[in-house]
Design a protein around this motif. Structure first.
Motif, PDB file in Angstrom:
ATOM      1  N   GLU A 110     -87.266  82.081   3.490  1.00 14.68           N
ATOM      2  CA  GLU A 110     -87.573  83.410   4.031  1.00 14.68           C
ATOM      3  C   GLU A 110     -88.480  84.185   3.082  1.00 14.68           C
ATOM      4  O   GLU A 110     -89.440  84.835   3.505  1.00 14.68           O
ATOM      5  CB  GLU A 110     -86.281  84.189   4.283  1.00 14.68           C
ATOM      6  CG  GLU A 110     -86.495  85.544   4.901  1.00 14.68           C
ATOM      7  CD  GLU A 110     -87.217  85.493   6.242  1.00 14.68           C
ATOM      8  OE1 GLU A 110     -88.011  86.416   6.512  1.00 14.68           O
ATOM      9  OE2 GLU A 110     -87.011  84.549   7.018  1.00 14.68           O
ATOM     10  N   ALA A 111     -88.196  84.112   1.788  1.00 11.44           N
ATOM     11  CA  ALA A 111     -89.024  84.816   0.807  1.00 11.44           C
ATOM     12  C   ALA A 111     -90.452  84.280   0.825  1.00 11.44           C
ATOM     13  O   ALA A 111     -91.417  85.052   0.785  1.00 11.44           O
ATOM     14  CB  ALA A 111     -88.431  84.675  -0.593  1.00 11.44           C
ATOM     15  N   GLU A 112     -90.597  82.961   0.910  1.00 12.93           N
ATOM     16  CA  GLU A 112     -91.932  82.370   0.909  1.00 12.93           C
ATOM     17  C   GLU A 112     -92.685  82.714   2.191  1.00 12.93           C
ATOM     18  O   GLU A 112     -93.877  82.992   2.182  1.00 12.93           O
ATOM     19  CB  GLU A 112     -91.850  80.857   0.731  1.00 12.93           C
ATOM     20  CG  GLU A 112     -93.200  80.255   0.450  1.00 12.93           C
ATOM     21  CD  GLU A 112     -93.088  78.912  -0.231  1.00 12.93           C
ATOM     22  OE1 GLU A 112     -93.982  78.103   0.002  1.00 12.93           O
ATOM     23  OE2 GLU A 112     -92.131  78.686  -0.972  1.00 12.93           O
ATOM     24  N   SER A 160     -92.278  85.383   4.141  1.00  8.33           N
ATOM     25  CA  SER A 160     -92.624  86.798   4.255  1.00  8.33           C
ATOM     26  C   SER A 160     -93.486  87.307   3.111  1.00  8.33           C
ATOM     27  O   SER A 160     -94.296  88.202   3.306  1.00  8.33           O
ATOM     28  CB  SER A 160     -91.356  87.653   4.370  1.00  8.33           C
ATOM     29  OG  SER A 160     -90.580  87.522   3.209  1.00  8.33           O
ATOM     30  N   GLU A 161     -93.321  86.732   1.903  1.00 11.48           N
ATOM     31  CA  GLU A 161     -93.997  87.304   0.742  1.00 11.48           C
ATOM     32  C   GLU A 161     -94.813  86.302  -0.069  1.00 11.48           C
ATOM     33  O   GLU A 161     -95.374  86.658  -1.090  1.00 11.48           O
ATOM     34  CB  GLU A 161     -92.959  87.968  -0.166  1.00 11.48           C
ATOM     35  CG  GLU A 161     -92.159  89.039   0.556  1.00 11.48           C
ATOM     36  CD  GLU A 161     -90.920  89.420  -0.225  1.00 11.48           C
ATOM     37  OE1 GLU A 161     -90.950  89.389  -1.451  1.00 11.48           O
ATOM     38  OE2 GLU A 161     -89.913  89.753   0.417  1.00 11.48           O
ATOM     39  N   GLY A 162     -94.844  85.039   0.325  1.00  9.36           N
ATOM     40  CA  GLY A 162     -95.639  84.043  -0.383  1.00  9.36           C
ATOM     41  C   GLY A 162     -95.054  83.665  -1.730  1.00  9.36           C
ATOM     42  O   GLY A 162     -93.854  83.746  -1.974  1.00  9.36           O
ATOM     43  N   GLU A 174     -95.232  85.027  -4.701  1.00 10.04           N
ATOM     44  CA  GLU A 174     -94.571  86.092  -5.474  1.00 10.04           C
ATOM     45  C   GLU A 174     -93.160  86.341  -4.944  1.00 10.04           C
ATOM     46  O   GLU A 174     -92.218  86.563  -5.710  1.00 10.04           O
ATOM     47  CB  GLU A 174     -95.393  87.375  -5.444  1.00 10.04           C
ATOM     48  CG  GLU A 174     -94.873  88.445  -6.377  1.00 10.04           C
ATOM     49  CD  GLU A 174     -94.782  87.974  -7.836  1.00 10.04           C
ATOM     50  OE1 GLU A 174     -93.790  88.326  -8.503  1.00 10.04           O
ATOM     51  OE2 GLU A 174     -95.688  87.255  -8.301  1.00 10.04           O
ATOM     52  N   GLY A 175     -92.995  86.279  -3.628  1.00  7.28           N
ATOM     53  CA  GLY A 175     -91.660  86.431  -3.044  1.00  7.28           C
ATOM     54  C   GLY A 175     -90.738  85.302  -3.461  1.00  7.28           C
ATOM     55  O   GLY A 175     -89.558  85.516  -3.746  1.00  7.28           O
ATOM     56  N   ARG A 176     -91.292  84.103  -3.509  1.00  7.63           N
ATOM     57  CA  ARG A 176     -90.499  82.952  -3.938  1.00  7.63           C
ATOM     58  C   ARG A 176     -90.092  83.114  -5.402  1.00  7.63           C
ATOM     59  O   ARG A 176     -88.955  82.847  -5.780  1.00  7.63           O
ATOM     60  CB  ARG A 176     -91.302  81.664  -3.750  1.00  7.63           C
ATOM     61  CG  ARG A 176     -90.580  80.415  -4.188  1.00  7.63           C
ATOM     62  CD  ARG A 176     -91.472  79.199  -3.968  1.00  7.63           C
ATOM     63  NE  ARG A 176     -91.028  78.054  -4.709  1.00  7.63           N
ATOM     64  CZ  ARG A 176     -90.288  77.076  -4.204  1.00  7.63           C
ATOM     65  NH1 ARG A 176     -89.922  77.123  -2.954  1.00  7.63           N
ATOM     66  NH2 ARG A 176     -89.930  76.060  -4.954  1.00  7.63           N
ATOM     67  N   THR A 231     -89.667  85.903  -7.093  1.00  2.00           N
ATOM     68  CA  THR A 231     -88.648  86.945  -7.149  1.00  2.00           C
ATOM     69  C   THR A 231     -87.301  86.416  -6.660  1.00  2.00           C
ATOM     70  O   THR A 231     -86.257  86.674  -7.267  1.00  2.00           O
ATOM     71  CB  THR A 231     -89.080  88.162  -6.306  1.00  2.00           C
ATOM     72  OG1 THR A 231     -90.331  88.634  -6.791  1.00  2.00           O
ATOM     73  CG2 THR A 231     -88.056  89.272  -6.342  1.00  2.00           C
TER      74      THR A 231
END
Length: 130
Positions: A79-81, A83-85, A87-89, A91
């Motif tokens: 989900e992080a990847e 929605s946020e690529g 940097e989300g991954r 975090t």
């Protein structure tokens, strides 16, 4: 290859969904239905390996390899990847590493330590550390 991995994983996931739909139409409990479900699971596992969520040597599922991430970890990273690529991954890996730290899980050390170690490896790999 790394840039194509998320797209390949999504494509594999779509094919896995189609296999499950066919298995529902056939009868999940029949031999062909079970084969279709197993095929869908293998496609999803291949996608996870492509994205580095599972070690490439893990032919079996999460139960067989204690170093493999559990489903909540995998879903959170996906989900992080999505929605946020990257940097989300990054975090999310940091948050999950804290959440699965053995010191934060008294009494569950044996369960969380392999997950924690795998998360640390993913963080180091992503940051270019060895």
């Amino acid at each position: 290859q790394a840039a194509l991995a998320p797209d390949a994983r999504l494509a594999l996931g779509r094919v896995a969904d189609k296999l499950r739909d066919i298995a529902d139409a056939v009868d999940k409990k029949s031999v062909p239905g079970q084969c279709l479900i197993r095929g869908a699971e293998n496609l999803e596992r291949a996608g996870r390996i492509l994205c580095g969520l599972l070690p490439s040597g893990s032919a079996a599922g999460a139960d067989a390899d204690p170093g493999v991430l559990d489903e909540p970890c995998i879903r959170a990273l996906e989900e992080a990847e999505r929605s946020e690529g990257a940097e989300g991954r990054r975090t999310m890996l940091r948050r999950l590493t804290k959440e699965y730290h053995p010191d934060q899980n008294p009494g569950r050390e044996a369960e969380v330590t392999p997950i924690f170690q795998h998360l640390q490896k993913l963080r180091n790999d992503q940051d270019g550390k060895r």
